[in-house]
Design a protein around this motif. Sequence first.
Motif, PDB file in Angstrom:
ATOM      1  N   LEU A  76       0.839  -1.197   0.000  1.00  0.00           N
ATOM      2  CA  LEU A  76       0.000   0.000   0.000  1.00  0.00           C
ATOM      3  C   LEU A  76       0.876   1.250   0.000  1.00  0.00           C
ATOM      4  O   LEU A  76       0.589   2.225   0.683  1.00  0.00           O
ATOM      5  CB  LEU A  76      -0.923  -0.004   1.226  1.00  0.00           C
ATOM      6  CG  LEU A  76      -1.885  -1.190   1.337  1.00  0.00           C
ATOM      7  CD1 LEU A  76      -2.668  -1.114   2.647  1.00  0.00           C
ATOM      8  CD2 LEU A  76      -2.834  -1.226   0.145  1.00  0.00           C
ATOM      9  N   GLY A  77       1.927   1.198  -0.745  1.00  0.00           N
ATOM     10  CA  GLY A  77       2.910   2.269  -0.774  1.00  0.00           C
ATOM     11  C   GLY A  77       4.267   1.724  -0.372  1.00  0.00           C
ATOM     12  O   GLY A  77       4.443   0.522  -0.128  1.00  0.00           O
ATOM     13  N   GLU A  78       5.248   2.608  -0.276  1.00  0.00           N
ATOM     14  CA  GLU A  78       6.603   2.177   0.050  1.00  0.00           C
ATOM     15  C   GLU A  78       6.744   1.737   1.503  1.00  0.00           C
ATOM     16  O   GLU A  78       7.609   0.931   1.825  1.00  0.00           O
ATOM     17  CB  GLU A  78       7.593   3.312  -0.230  1.00  0.00           C
ATOM     18  CG  GLU A  78       7.713   3.681  -1.695  1.00  0.00           C
ATOM     19  CD  GLU A  78       8.751   4.757  -1.916  1.00  0.00           C
ATOM     20  OE1 GLU A  78       9.347   5.223  -0.906  1.00  0.00           O
ATOM     21  OE2 GLU A  78       8.976   5.138  -3.077  1.00  0.00           O
ATOM     22  N   ARG A  79       5.898   2.232   2.385  1.00  0.00           N
ATOM     23  CA  ARG A  79       6.073   1.986   3.815  1.00  0.00           C
ATOM     24  C   ARG A  79       4.990   1.114   4.446  1.00  0.00           C
ATOM     25  O   ARG A  79       5.069   0.796   5.621  1.00  0.00           O
ATOM     26  CB  ARG A  79       6.122   3.326   4.565  1.00  0.00           C
ATOM     27  CG  ARG A  79       7.241   4.242   4.110  1.00  0.00           C
ATOM     28  CD  ARG A  79       7.246   5.535   4.904  1.00  0.00           C
ATOM     29  NE  ARG A  79       8.299   6.431   4.455  1.00  0.00           N
ATOM     30  CZ  ARG A  79       9.545   6.395   4.899  1.00  0.00           C
ATOM     31  NH1 ARG A  79       9.876   5.483   5.801  1.00  0.00           N
ATOM     32  NH2 ARG A  79      10.446   7.241   4.446  1.00  0.00           N
ATOM     33  N   LEU A  80       4.006   0.693   3.677  1.00  0.00           N
ATOM     34  CA  LEU A  80       2.867  -0.018   4.238  1.00  0.00           C
ATOM     35  C   LEU A  80       2.591  -1.274   3.419  1.00  0.00           C
ATOM     36  O   LEU A  80       2.564  -1.231   2.177  1.00  0.00           O
ATOM     37  CB  LEU A  80       1.632   0.892   4.241  1.00  0.00           C
ATOM     38  CG  LEU A  80       0.426   0.461   5.071  1.00  0.00           C
ATOM     39  CD1 LEU A  80       0.792   0.376   6.552  1.00  0.00           C
ATOM     40  CD2 LEU A  80      -0.729   1.436   4.866  1.00  0.00           C
TER      41      LEU A  80
ATOM     42  N   GLN B 283      -2.747  -9.069   8.418  1.00  0.00           N
ATOM     43  CA  GLN B 283      -1.535  -8.501   8.996  1.00  0.00           C
ATOM     44  C   GLN B 283      -1.213  -7.172   8.310  1.00  0.00           C
ATOM     45  O   GLN B 283      -1.324  -7.054   7.086  1.00  0.00           O
ATOM     46  CB  GLN B 283      -0.350  -9.451   8.804  1.00  0.00           C
ATOM     47  CG  GLN B 283      -0.590 -10.867   9.283  1.00  0.00           C
ATOM     48  CD  GLN B 283       0.487 -11.821   8.808  1.00  0.00           C
ATOM     49  OE1 GLN B 283       1.681 -11.570   8.975  1.00  0.00           O
ATOM     50  NE2 GLN B 283       0.083 -12.918   8.200  1.00  0.00           N
ATOM     51  N   LEU B 284      -0.779  -6.210   9.112  1.00  0.00           N
ATOM     52  CA  LEU B 284      -0.395  -4.904   8.586  1.00  0.00           C
ATOM     53  C   LEU B 284       0.998  -4.567   9.087  1.00  0.00           C
ATOM     54  O   LEU B 284       1.245  -4.548  10.299  1.00  0.00           O
ATOM     55  CB  LEU B 284      -1.390  -3.832   9.037  1.00  0.00           C
ATOM     56  CG  LEU B 284      -1.204  -2.432   8.443  1.00  0.00           C
ATOM     57  CD1 LEU B 284      -1.469  -2.455   6.932  1.00  0.00           C
ATOM     58  CD2 LEU B 284      -2.133  -1.434   9.131  1.00  0.00           C
ATOM     59  N   ASN B 285       1.924  -4.357   8.159  1.00  0.00           N
ATOM     60  CA  ASN B 285       3.295  -3.942   8.476  1.00  0.00           C
ATOM     61  C   ASN B 285       3.501  -2.507   8.017  1.00  0.00           C
ATOM     62  O   ASN B 285       3.231  -2.173   6.852  1.00  0.00           O
ATOM     63  CB  ASN B 285       4.312  -4.848   7.792  1.00  0.00           C
ATOM     64  CG  ASN B 285       4.357  -6.235   8.392  1.00  0.00           C
ATOM     65  OD1 ASN B 285       3.536  -7.094   8.072  1.00  0.00           O
ATOM     66  ND2 ASN B 285       5.324  -6.464   9.267  1.00  0.00           N
ATOM     67  N   TYR B 286       3.996  -1.671   8.920  1.00  0.00           N
ATOM     68  CA  TYR B 286       4.207  -0.259   8.619  1.00  0.00           C
ATOM     69  C   TYR B 286       5.616   0.135   9.013  1.00  0.00           C
ATOM     70  O   TYR B 286       6.068  -0.172  10.126  1.00  0.00           O
ATOM     71  CB  TYR B 286       3.183   0.587   9.374  1.00  0.00           C
ATOM     72  CG  TYR B 286       3.347   2.079   9.200  1.00  0.00           C
ATOM     73  CD1 TYR B 286       3.442   2.647   7.929  1.00  0.00           C
ATOM     74  CD2 TYR B 286       3.393   2.926  10.310  1.00  0.00           C
ATOM     75  CE1 TYR B 286       3.588   4.018   7.772  1.00  0.00           C
ATOM     76  CE2 TYR B 286       3.534   4.298  10.160  1.00  0.00           C
ATOM     77  CZ  TYR B 286       3.638   4.844   8.888  1.00  0.00           C
ATOM     78  OH  TYR B 286       3.785   6.191   8.738  1.00  0.00           O
ATOM     79  N   THR B 287       6.311   0.798   8.107  1.00  0.00           N
ATOM     80  CA  THR B 287       7.680   1.263   8.347  1.00  0.00           C
ATOM     81  C   THR B 287       7.687   2.787   8.273  1.00  0.00           C
ATOM     82  O   THR B 287       7.892   3.369   7.196  1.00  0.00           O
ATOM     83  CB  THR B 287       8.652   0.671   7.315  1.00  0.00           C
ATOM     84  OG1 THR B 287       8.516  -0.754   7.300  1.00  0.00           O
ATOM     85  CG2 THR B 287      10.091   1.032   7.648  1.00  0.00           C
ATOM     86  N   PRO B 288       7.439   3.485   9.393  1.00  0.00           N
ATOM     87  CA  PRO B 288       7.364   4.951   9.353  1.00  0.00           C
ATOM     88  C   PRO B 288       8.698   5.600   9.041  1.00  0.00           C
ATOM     89  O   PRO B 288       8.744   6.645   8.380  1.00  0.00           O
ATOM     90  CB  PRO B 288       6.867   5.318  10.752  1.00  0.00           C
ATOM     91  CG  PRO B 288       7.245   4.164  11.613  1.00  0.00           C
ATOM     92  CD  PRO B 288       7.172   2.958  10.738  1.00  0.00           C
ATOM     93  N   VAL B 289       9.787   5.001   9.543  1.00  0.00           N
ATOM     94  CA  VAL B 289      11.130   5.491   9.243  1.00  0.00           C
ATOM     95  C   VAL B 289      12.019   4.280   9.016  1.00  0.00           C
ATOM     96  O   VAL B 289      11.709   3.164   9.444  1.00  0.00           O
ATOM     97  CB  VAL B 289      11.702   6.359  10.402  1.00  0.00           C
ATOM     98  CG1 VAL B 289      10.896   7.624  10.586  1.00  0.00           C
ATOM     99  CG2 VAL B 289      11.751   5.567  11.694  1.00  0.00           C
TER     100      VAL B 289
END
Length: 674
Positions: A387-391, A429-435
């Motif tokens: 869902l984008g580069e970070r999600l 499952q949801l993985n998120y990389t804010p930084v």
Amino acid sequence: MSRYPLSALVIGLALYAPQARAESQILDEITVRGQKQSPIEENLSIREVRESPARDLGEALKQVEGVSYVHKGAIANDVVLRGFQRDNINVLVDGVRLHGACPSRMDPPSFHLDFAEVEQVSITKGPYDLSNPGGLGGMIDAQTKRPGTGLGADLNLSYGSWNSLNAAATGSYATEKYDLLLGYAYKYSDVPESGDGRRLTEIYPATSPNRYRPGSVDSKAYEINTGWLKVGVNPTSNARSELSYSYQDADHVLYPYLKMDADYDRTHLLNWNYRIEKVSPLVRELKLQAYWDKVNHLMDDRERASSLTTSRFYSMQTDARTQVYGVKLQGTLATGPGSLKTGVDYYNRNWDAENRRAGYFAYRNLAMVPDASVDNLGLFGEYQLPLGERLRLTGGLRGDLTWVEADKSNTRVAAGTTRDFTNLNANLQLNYTPVQGLDLFVGIARGTRTPDQQELFLDVPLAGAPTLNSPYWHGNSGLKSTVNHQADLGAKYATDRFYLNASLFYSDLQDYINFYQVPGLFEKSYQNVHATMWGAELGSQLALDYNIFLRGTLSYVEGQNETGNRPLSEIPPLKGTLSVRYDDGHLFVEALENLTREQDRVDTGLLEQRTSGWATTDLKAGYTIERFTVSVGVSNLLDKQYFSHLSYARDPFQSGVRVPENGRNIYGSLSYRF
């Protein structure tokens, strides 16, 4: 043990992370844990296994946060993951389902392979593996070695207290087109001593019928021979086929935890798989696997005082056999903006256990587990969508049809008795990389598992009326499948020198299969209850200046029988580890502190007892020069007398006493690799 100092120190490590000056294998492991695993995944490398005095995989895995083990004696420790054990977790070898034959879990799946076969162990916490049926508490997969290019060999020799010997040799040869790997391992040990100087075979009172005979007190604790073969062929640059076979022969394995000991365990495992990548723009990968394994297990009380006055050389004996065969077909497809992993699988598990006892109609044969088979057909699909580069969003479903049938009769069931189950698993499952370096995880999942043959059809009747000290143990053919609704939160932060992983889970368990004392009767059986479990883990590694590495772990789980309004039984207490290590890539020195709090949340209905907290210290050091590595160590440095909470069986074959952990163990190892 206080709740806070260990966690405070681990959190404090996050505030200081200077660059280390030395490159070593530890840095590679930090990278793997920090950048290549989600917060619900862990791994155990063969380096960590080889440096430890662990005698089997179950004992070695205790280094991982969230993992404990059931201690039965010198070997064959059973894995516990976040409080889940037995069939509530999947323990696999290269994806192969392998089950022990003993109804009292003398031979858990992790017992039936040798360290020298294994490259690493992957762990998934929670019901997030849809590629295999069951596993509502998680999955542990031991991945075996694959040879490198050219000629190679790996030789290992370890020796320790109580004449503990572990020798293994692996040889391999590989080209671009084919490869071959051969291995052999030998294990032996006398009976270990606990911290009070007594052998584990000397824990019984002089009046106990479970006490060991005088000639058996100082006998060997186990002797195990294991051999394996793997052949690989690469017909094209994008395809590979592997065929592997292993055989294990374990003789004279003592289990002070129980009323009987194993005369032998004989295990065969055959596995074939084929994988092809980049089949087409749509089909990224296809995998086909077929496997077969078989375990023969014989146990009796010939080493115990209970057999001194009987007409045969034993007063009780169980001859158990189990066999599993199965096939899997899986594929990964490039569909839309994401990828779809899907597959279909089938397995058959047969379990047959015949019991004979002097006190039951003069050794009448009894179908303890009545030659019962489980057939399972499953289909799954899991879609991963960026869902984008970070999600990244991942979701999937799995459906299973299961048939269970008893082919023999006992006093509980008639031959031909069947049960059918339909189960549905799912997760999101949801993985998120804010930084960069920070990964946040949230997951919800539904996991299921069917009752096994023992829980459904087991029968251990008595010739006379049951008593408190001799209850009637039986299955419950009306059991339902357990359903686990679980939520997970996780956070992971990593740099090239620092790693921190924190996770929290909550499980609502509908129709949880719970071992219990039948009210008003001297009977023990299985029932479905509503239960809940929750827990947390914290793990950290840090590379400091001057080749210094720090590591800390913390694990806690709490279980509650909501139906009975009391704690779930056999739940491990709060535990943690803290270690400091010097490692320049050649020389290493490490000190490790193991910390466990008391467990006072016990199931009084099963007469479960409180266990005191304890702390032990381990030291080890080693040196690598060219292809040789030598290491020495001592575990339980102060020779402390202590007990693991999971050290007491609560079924009619219980020994009636707790089995202490091993005392001071001094060991050394030498390895050569090219």
